[in-house]
Design a protein around this motif. Structure first.
Motif, PDB file in Angstrom:
ATOM      1  N   GLU A 130      -6.446 -10.952   1.223  1.00  0.00           N
ATOM      2  CA  GLU A 130      -5.805  -9.706   1.618  1.00  0.00           C
ATOM      3  C   GLU A 130      -4.294  -9.855   1.748  1.00  0.00           C
ATOM      4  O   GLU A 130      -3.594  -8.870   1.962  1.00  0.00           O
ATOM      5  CB  GLU A 130      -6.395  -9.218   2.943  1.00  0.00           C
ATOM      6  N   ARG A 148      -7.652  -8.612  -2.858  1.00  0.00           N
ATOM      7  CA  ARG A 148      -7.509  -7.376  -2.084  1.00  0.00           C
ATOM      8  C   ARG A 148      -6.119  -7.252  -1.456  1.00  0.00           C
ATOM      9  O   ARG A 148      -5.961  -6.641  -0.402  1.00  0.00           O
ATOM     10  CB  ARG A 148      -8.575  -7.330  -0.992  1.00  0.00           C
ATOM     11  N   LYS A 150      -2.703  -5.934  -0.494  1.00  0.00           N
ATOM     12  CA  LYS A 150      -2.217  -4.564  -0.371  1.00  0.00           C
ATOM     13  C   LYS A 150      -0.699  -4.452  -0.446  1.00  0.00           C
ATOM     14  O   LYS A 150      -0.180  -3.405  -0.827  1.00  0.00           O
ATOM     15  CB  LYS A 150      -2.690  -3.954   0.958  1.00  0.00           C
ATOM     16  N   LYS A 151      -0.006  -5.526  -0.064  1.00  0.00           N
ATOM     17  CA  LYS A 151       1.449  -5.440   0.005  1.00  0.00           C
ATOM     18  C   LYS A 151       2.073  -6.766  -0.431  1.00  0.00           C
ATOM     19  O   LYS A 151       1.529  -7.846  -0.169  1.00  0.00           O
ATOM     20  CB  LYS A 151       1.902  -5.114   1.435  1.00  0.00           C
ATOM     21  N   ASN A 171      -5.339  -6.041  -7.981  1.00  0.00           N
ATOM     22  CA  ASN A 171      -5.384  -6.027  -6.531  1.00  0.00           C
ATOM     23  C   ASN A 171      -5.362  -4.565  -6.085  1.00  0.00           C
ATOM     24  O   ASN A 171      -5.688  -3.669  -6.881  1.00  0.00           O
ATOM     25  CB  ASN A 171      -4.218  -6.819  -5.943  1.00  0.00           C
ATOM     26  N   VAL A 172      -4.979  -4.313  -4.867  1.00  0.00           N
ATOM     27  CA  VAL A 172      -4.851  -2.924  -4.383  1.00  0.00           C
ATOM     28  C   VAL A 172      -3.438  -2.725  -3.832  1.00  0.00           C
ATOM     29  O   VAL A 172      -3.234  -2.057  -2.816  1.00  0.00           O
ATOM     30  CB  VAL A 172      -5.924  -2.607  -3.316  1.00  0.00           C
ATOM     31  N   ILE A 173      -2.457  -3.301  -4.513  1.00  0.00           N
ATOM     32  CA  ILE A 173      -1.073  -3.253  -4.042  1.00  0.00           C
ATOM     33  C   ILE A 173      -0.545  -1.821  -4.133  1.00  0.00           C
ATOM     34  O   ILE A 173      -0.546  -1.203  -5.193  1.00  0.00           O
ATOM     35  CB  ILE A 173      -0.186  -4.196  -4.878  1.00  0.00           C
ATOM     36  N   SER A 174      -0.097  -1.323  -3.008  1.00  0.00           N
ATOM     37  CA  SER A 174       0.492   0.015  -2.958  1.00  0.00           C
ATOM     38  C   SER A 174       1.912  -0.014  -2.415  1.00  0.00           C
ATOM     39  O   SER A 174       2.614   1.001  -2.459  1.00  0.00           O
ATOM     40  CB  SER A 174      -0.363   0.939  -2.083  1.00  0.00           C
ATOM     41  N   ASN A 195      -3.050  -1.913 -10.316  1.00  0.00           N
ATOM     42  CA  ASN A 195      -2.837  -1.824  -8.877  1.00  0.00           C
ATOM     43  C   ASN A 195      -2.620  -0.354  -8.503  1.00  0.00           C
ATOM     44  O   ASN A 195      -3.017   0.552  -9.255  1.00  0.00           O
ATOM     45  CB  ASN A 195      -1.653  -2.693  -8.446  1.00  0.00           C
TER      46      ASN A 195
END
Length: 316
Positions: A130, A148, A150-151, A171-174, A195
């Motif tokens: 994460e 996973r 995010k940043k 990934n889930v980079i926002s 992403n």
């Protein structure tokens, strides 16, 4: 007649007794001994109820005192105060100093135990991470795909002056800090595809390969002149991002530009060429993909005059 021999035998026996040496009495002077019998009783503290093994043990412990010698075991080496207060982990490092397996992650494990390190490359693919792990200072190639995360924080790649490739695919980079990649003097390849990135941060001018496909950059996700100073940029992939324009200006040495499946509706005549210089030829840019956009390439025929090949896209 028999009395004479008896008398003679008695005479010889008497003479032998007289001639024998006199046995003198023996005096036991306690002053000639260091320890008296009474003292020995005290020292040994004899107990008739002791077993044979116990008695031997008791006697063995008193012998050094009798002989006047004392035998002490050698003291064990003591750790210094610093070593005693700093626990060492399985790779020989402490929580504050990197060891042979790299710095320690938030999970408490060294990076090269949580991930796979081969030479100067670190592979953290599919580890359900994460957050990005801290990397060894000598890292040149870093892969953290299918996690996973995010940043991307400004400290994730701090002091990594040898880093050349970063791959954060799937990934889930926002969110990314504005200077997350700024201070990487040798970064050549950056892959952020698949992403949820809405805003592209400032990128180092040393990049030769950028892939930010399948994100949600939209209309304002790329700053004006974001790629202007990247003189060594050869490959730029921004597919599936809902872009409504081609980011200009494009570096002179760009070879491949992929913009498929966006929302680009128009293109200017000087997007690739120089409108007032018909002798200008852009030899490097041989691969332009605009298919999947609502744009009619036939409306701007002069926009491709300087290119060695026509863009791929709709002509109607």
């Amino acid at each position: 007649m028999k009395s004479f021999p008896n008398i003679l035998l008695a005479f010889f026996l008497y003479d032998a007794i007289i001639a024998a040496p006199t046995i003198s009495s023996i005096n036991y002077d306690s002053e000639t001994y260091d320890v008296t019998l009474e003292d020995l009783d005290i020292l040994y503290d004899y107990d008739e109820n002791l077993s044979v093994d116990q008695a031997q043990t008791e006697i063995g412990t008193i012998l050094p005192y009798i002989t006047g010698e004392v035998y002490l075991p050698s003291p064990l080496p003591e750790d210094t105060e610093e070593e005693a207060s700093t626990p060492k982990l399985i790779d020989g490092s402490s929580p504050h100093e990197p060891g042979v397996l790299g710095p320690h992650t938030h999970e408490g494990l060294p990076t090269c135990l949580l991930c796979t390190c081969m030479g100067t490359s670190v592979y953290c693919d599919d580890r359900e991470l994460e957050a990005l792990p801290p990397l060894p200072k000598e890292t040149t190639h870093f892969y953290s795909r299918y996690n996973r995360v995010k940043k991307v924080n400004r400290d994730d790649f701090a002091n990594l002056s040898h880093l050349k490739r970063i791959d954060l695919t799937s990934n889930v980079i926002s969110e990314m800090d504005e200077d997350a990649f700024r201070n990487l003097p040798q970064l050549r390849e950056l892959i952020l595809r698949d992403n949820r990135i809405r805003q592209l941060p400032e990128l180092p001018p040393t990049l030769t390969f950028i892939d930010i496909s399948n994100n949600i950059l939209g209309r304002k996700g790329i700053k004006q002149e974001a790629f202007k100073d990247m003189s060594e940029l050869h490959y730029l992939y921004i597919t599936d991002n809902n872009l409504d324009h081609i980011p200009l200006p494009l570096p002179e040495n760009l070879q491949s530009l992929h913009l498929q499946n966006n929302n680009i509706q128009e293109m200017h005549e000087d997007t690739f060429c120089k409108m007032k210089d018909y002798s200008y030829i852009r030899k490097s840019l041989e691969d332009i993909r605009l298919d999947g956009n609502p744009i009619n390439l036939s409306k701007t025929p002069y926009a491709y005059m300087c290119l060695p090949r026509l863009p791929v896209g709709s002509l109607f």
